[in-house]
Scaffold this motif. Structure first.
Motif, PDB file in Angstrom:
ATOM      1  N   ILE A 115       0.694  -1.236   0.089  1.00 55.19           N
ATOM      2  CA  ILE A 115      -0.042   0.093   0.182  1.00 55.19           C
ATOM      3  C   ILE A 115       0.805   1.272   0.147  1.00 55.19           C
ATOM      4  O   ILE A 115       0.618   2.077  -0.845  1.00 55.19           O
ATOM      5  CB  ILE A 115      -1.036   0.154   1.183  1.00 55.19           C
ATOM      6  N   ARG A 116       2.176   1.043   0.884  1.00 55.60           N
ATOM      7  CA  ARG A 116       2.721   2.328   0.972  1.00 55.60           C
ATOM      8  C   ARG A 116       3.527   2.680  -0.338  1.00 55.60           C
ATOM      9  O   ARG A 116       3.626   3.674  -0.884  1.00 55.60           O
ATOM     10  CB  ARG A 116       3.818   2.238   1.974  1.00 55.60           C
ATOM     11  N   HIS A 117       3.941   1.646  -1.045  1.00 55.99           N
ATOM     12  CA  HIS A 117       4.620   1.657  -2.484  1.00 55.99           C
ATOM     13  C   HIS A 117       3.804   2.312  -3.573  1.00 55.99           C
ATOM     14  O   HIS A 117       3.983   2.988  -4.211  1.00 55.99           O
ATOM     15  CB  HIS A 117       5.109   0.154  -2.868  1.00 55.99           C
ATOM     16  N   ARG A 118       2.286   1.863  -3.384  1.00 56.34           N
ATOM     17  CA  ARG A 118       1.328   2.449  -4.403  1.00 56.34           C
ATOM     18  C   ARG A 118       1.269   3.676  -4.134  1.00 56.34           C
ATOM     19  O   ARG A 118       0.955   4.612  -4.981  1.00 56.34           O
ATOM     20  CB  ARG A 118       0.006   1.355  -4.301  1.00 56.34           C
ATOM     21  N   ILE A 119       1.084   4.119  -2.827  1.00 50.92           N
ATOM     22  CA  ILE A 119       0.819   5.604  -2.664  1.00 50.92           C
ATOM     23  C   ILE A 119       2.105   6.574  -3.183  1.00 50.92           C
ATOM     24  O   ILE A 119       1.625   7.603  -3.778  1.00 50.92           O
ATOM     25  CB  ILE A 119       0.649   5.845  -1.122  1.00 50.92           C
ATOM     26  N   VAL A 120       3.479   6.137  -2.690  1.00 54.04           N
ATOM     27  CA  VAL A 120       4.475   6.872  -3.242  1.00 54.04           C
ATOM     28  C   VAL A 120       4.537   6.945  -4.727  1.00 54.04           C
ATOM     29  O   VAL A 120       4.744   7.865  -5.108  1.00 54.04           O
ATOM     30  CB  VAL A 120       5.721   6.139  -2.625  1.00 54.04           C
ATOM     31  N   ILE A 121       4.295   5.716  -5.464  1.00 52.74           N
ATOM     32  CA  ILE A 121       4.223   5.723  -6.655  1.00 52.74           C
ATOM     33  C   ILE A 121       3.331   6.926  -7.389  1.00 52.74           C
ATOM     34  O   ILE A 121       3.569   7.519  -8.315  1.00 52.74           O
ATOM     35  CB  ILE A 121       4.043   4.443  -7.561  1.00 52.74           C
ATOM     36  N   SER A 122       2.144   6.844  -6.771  1.00 50.85           N
ATOM     37  CA  SER A 122       0.951   7.636  -7.219  1.00 50.85           C
ATOM     38  C   SER A 122       1.221   9.188  -6.858  1.00 50.85           C
ATOM     39  O   SER A 122       0.702   9.989  -7.780  1.00 50.85           O
ATOM     40  CB  SER A 122      -0.279   7.315  -6.430  1.00 50.85           C
ATOM     41  N   ILE A 123       1.998   9.337  -5.783  1.00 53.11           N
ATOM     42  CA  ILE A 123       2.520  10.860  -5.622  1.00 53.11           C
ATOM     43  C   ILE A 123       3.365  11.253  -6.609  1.00 53.11           C
ATOM     44  O   ILE A 123       3.214  12.461  -7.095  1.00 53.11           O
ATOM     45  CB  ILE A 123       2.998  10.983  -4.084  1.00 53.11           C
ATOM     46  N   PHE A 124       4.273  10.458  -7.009  1.00 54.28           N
ATOM     47  CA  PHE A 124       5.525  10.730  -7.943  1.00 54.28           C
ATOM     48  C   PHE A 124       4.602  11.138  -9.353  1.00 54.28           C
ATOM     49  O   PHE A 124       5.132  12.274  -9.779  1.00 54.28           O
ATOM     50  CB  PHE A 124       6.487   9.566  -8.238  1.00 54.28           C
ATOM     51  N   TRP A 125       3.668  10.097  -9.794  1.00 60.08           N
ATOM     52  CA  TRP A 125       3.164  10.426 -10.923  1.00 60.08           C
ATOM     53  C   TRP A 125       2.385  11.752 -10.767  1.00 60.08           C
ATOM     54  O   TRP A 125       2.261  12.350 -11.942  1.00 60.08           O
ATOM     55  CB  TRP A 125       2.176   9.311 -11.439  1.00 60.08           C
ATOM     56  N   THR A 126       1.530  11.856  -9.783  1.00 61.86           N
ATOM     57  CA  THR A 126       0.819  13.350  -9.860  1.00 61.86           C
ATOM     58  C   THR A 126       1.775  14.336  -9.831  1.00 61.86           C
ATOM     59  O   THR A 126       1.349  15.417 -10.571  1.00 61.86           O
ATOM     60  CB  THR A 126       0.113  13.205  -8.406  1.00 61.86           C
ATOM     61  N   MET A 127       2.818  14.283  -9.184  1.00 62.21           N
ATOM     62  CA  MET A 127       3.718  15.427  -9.127  1.00 62.21           C
ATOM     63  C   MET A 127       4.252  15.737 -10.379  1.00 62.21           C
ATOM     64  O   MET A 127       4.460  16.771 -10.942  1.00 62.21           O
ATOM     65  CB  MET A 127       4.788  15.094  -8.091  1.00 62.21           C
ATOM     66  N   GLY A 128       4.612  14.660 -11.193  1.00 59.02           N
ATOM     67  CA  GLY A 128       5.138  14.779 -12.834  1.00 59.02           C
ATOM     68  C   GLY A 128       3.983  15.404 -13.681  1.00 59.02           C
ATOM     69  O   GLY A 128       4.549  16.172 -14.405  1.00 59.02           O
ATOM     70  N   ILE A 129       2.977  14.869 -13.362  1.00 58.94           N
ATOM     71  CA  ILE A 129       1.678  15.525 -14.225  1.00 58.94           C
ATOM     72  C   ILE A 129       1.666  16.746 -14.061  1.00 58.94           C
ATOM     73  O   ILE A 129       1.321  17.753 -15.188  1.00 58.94           O
ATOM     74  CB  ILE A 129       0.510  14.835 -14.031  1.00 58.94           C
ATOM     75  N   ILE A 130       1.555  17.248 -12.969  1.00 56.92           N
ATOM     76  CA  ILE A 130       1.216  18.666 -12.345  1.00 56.92           C
ATOM     77  C   ILE A 130       2.509  19.617 -12.684  1.00 56.92           C
ATOM     78  O   ILE A 130       2.371  20.639 -13.363  1.00 56.92           O
ATOM     79  CB  ILE A 130       0.913  18.739 -10.911  1.00 56.92           C
ATOM     80  N   GLY A 131       3.489  18.942 -12.519  1.00 53.57           N
ATOM     81  CA  GLY A 131       4.646  19.681 -13.061  1.00 53.57           C
ATOM     82  C   GLY A 131       5.023  20.071 -14.539  1.00 53.57           C
ATOM     83  O   GLY A 131       5.177  20.861 -15.180  1.00 53.57           O
ATOM     84  N   GLY A 132       4.665  19.060 -15.255  1.00 54.06           N
ATOM     85  CA  GLY A 132       4.484  19.051 -16.703  1.00 54.06           C
ATOM     86  C   GLY A 132       3.589  19.905 -17.182  1.00 54.06           C
ATOM     87  O   GLY A 132       3.730  20.675 -18.065  1.00 54.06           O
ATOM     88  N   ALA A 133       2.336  19.939 -16.481  1.00 57.03           N
ATOM     89  CA  ALA A 133       1.159  20.878 -16.905  1.00 57.03           C
ATOM     90  C   ALA A 133       1.869  22.713 -16.615  1.00 57.03           C
ATOM     91  O   ALA A 133       1.555  23.415 -17.380  1.00 57.03           O
ATOM     92  CB  ALA A 133       0.090  20.765 -16.124  1.00 57.03           C
ATOM     93  N   ILE A 134       2.472  22.573 -15.402  1.00 52.47           N
ATOM     94  CA  ILE A 134       2.969  23.914 -14.962  1.00 52.47           C
ATOM     95  C   ILE A 134       3.822  24.145 -16.130  1.00 52.47           C
ATOM     96  O   ILE A 134       3.984  25.754 -16.640  1.00 52.47           O
ATOM     97  CB  ILE A 134       3.350  23.996 -13.807  1.00 52.47           C
ATOM     98  N   CYS A 135       4.653  23.415 -16.408  1.00 52.22           N
ATOM     99  CA  CYS A 135       5.950  23.880 -17.594  1.00 52.22           C
ATOM    100  C   CYS A 135       5.188  24.394 -18.803  1.00 52.22           C
ATOM    101  O   CYS A 135       5.634  25.215 -19.490  1.00 52.22           O
ATOM    102  CB  CYS A 135       6.776  22.771 -17.683  1.00 52.22           C
ATOM    103  N   LEU A 136       4.217  23.383 -19.292  1.00 52.16           N
ATOM    104  CA  LEU A 136       3.436  23.876 -20.332  1.00 52.16           C
ATOM    105  C   LEU A 136       2.770  25.282 -20.329  1.00 52.16           C
ATOM    106  O   LEU A 136       2.750  25.858 -21.431  1.00 52.16           O
ATOM    107  CB  LEU A 136       2.326  22.869 -20.878  1.00 52.16           C
ATOM    108  N   ILE A 137       2.155  25.534 -19.267  1.00 51.87           N
ATOM    109  CA  ILE A 137       1.292  26.640 -19.121  1.00 51.87           C
ATOM    110  C   ILE A 137       2.293  27.833 -19.120  1.00 51.87           C
ATOM    111  O   ILE A 137       2.119  28.967 -19.709  1.00 51.87           O
ATOM    112  CB  ILE A 137       0.621  26.615 -17.707  1.00 51.87           C
ATOM    113  N   LEU A 138       3.523  27.851 -18.438  1.00 57.47           N
ATOM    114  CA  LEU A 138       4.372  28.963 -18.173  1.00 57.47           C
ATOM    115  C   LEU A 138       5.335  29.072 -19.251  1.00 57.47           C
ATOM    116  O   LEU A 138       5.774  30.299 -19.742  1.00 57.47           O
ATOM    117  CB  LEU A 138       5.314  28.746 -16.982  1.00 57.47           C
ATOM    118  N   TYR A 139       5.392  28.000 -20.428  1.00 55.13           N
ATOM    119  CA  TYR A 139       6.414  28.483 -21.402  1.00 55.13           C
ATOM    120  C   TYR A 139       5.764  28.223 -22.709  1.00 55.13           C
ATOM    121  O   TYR A 139       5.266  27.925 -23.435  1.00 55.13           O
ATOM    122  CB  TYR A 139       7.455  27.253 -21.400  1.00 55.13           C
TER     123      TYR A 139
END
Length: 139
Positions: A115-139
């Motif tokens: 369960i802990r592994h799944r939560i950590v992986i989900s958080i990293f994917w969410t951070m990557g998607i949000i970071g990518g969206a922010i990069c697309l919006i800012l540039y």
């Protein structure tokens, strides 16, 4: 007067019953040695065994539960034959309920690890998607 082989009265036949291949969620949790709530958490985070839905009811294959147990034990390099121990009668009497005696502490730790592994992986994917969206919006 001898009796023929077909009329012997002292013989009996032992018939083995087939092992139940499909288990409901409570039986599956007991088979793995987990509390039902923890087994539901595995299902919620989608890190447990795959399930079958028959006539609106959920079932789990015994073979897949055994495979999951073996995979989890192999991940931490624990052999199943090394960890099985028979409890003495005094230890069984000391437990408050028979349900607690059926719980497997190693499987509980491994389920929490999954369960802990799944939560950590989900958080990293969410951070990557949000970071990518922010990069697309800012540039």
């Amino acid at each position: 007067m001898g009796q023929s082989g077909e009329g012997q009265s002292g013989s009996s036949t032992v018939t083995l019953l087939p092992v139940q291949a499909l288990l409901d969620p409570a039986q599956a949790a007991a088979h793995l040695g987990l509390a039902p709530g923890l087994f539901r958490a595995l299902d919620f985070f989608r890190c447990g065994p795959s399930k079958l839905k028959l006539r609106g009811k959920i079932f789990y294959r015994r073979a897949e539960l055994d495979t999951l147990r073996q995979d989890w034990c192999a991940a931490v390099q624990v052999r199943a034959e090394d960890r099985l121990a028979v409890r003495s009668d005094t230890q069984r009497r000391d437990n408050t309920s028979s349900e607690e005696a059926a719980l497997d502490p190693l499987m509980r730790l491994l389920a929490l690890r999954a369960i802990r592994h799944r939560i950590v992986i989900s958080i990293f994917w969410t951070m990557g998607i949000i970071g990518g969206a922010i990069c697309l919006i800012l540039y």
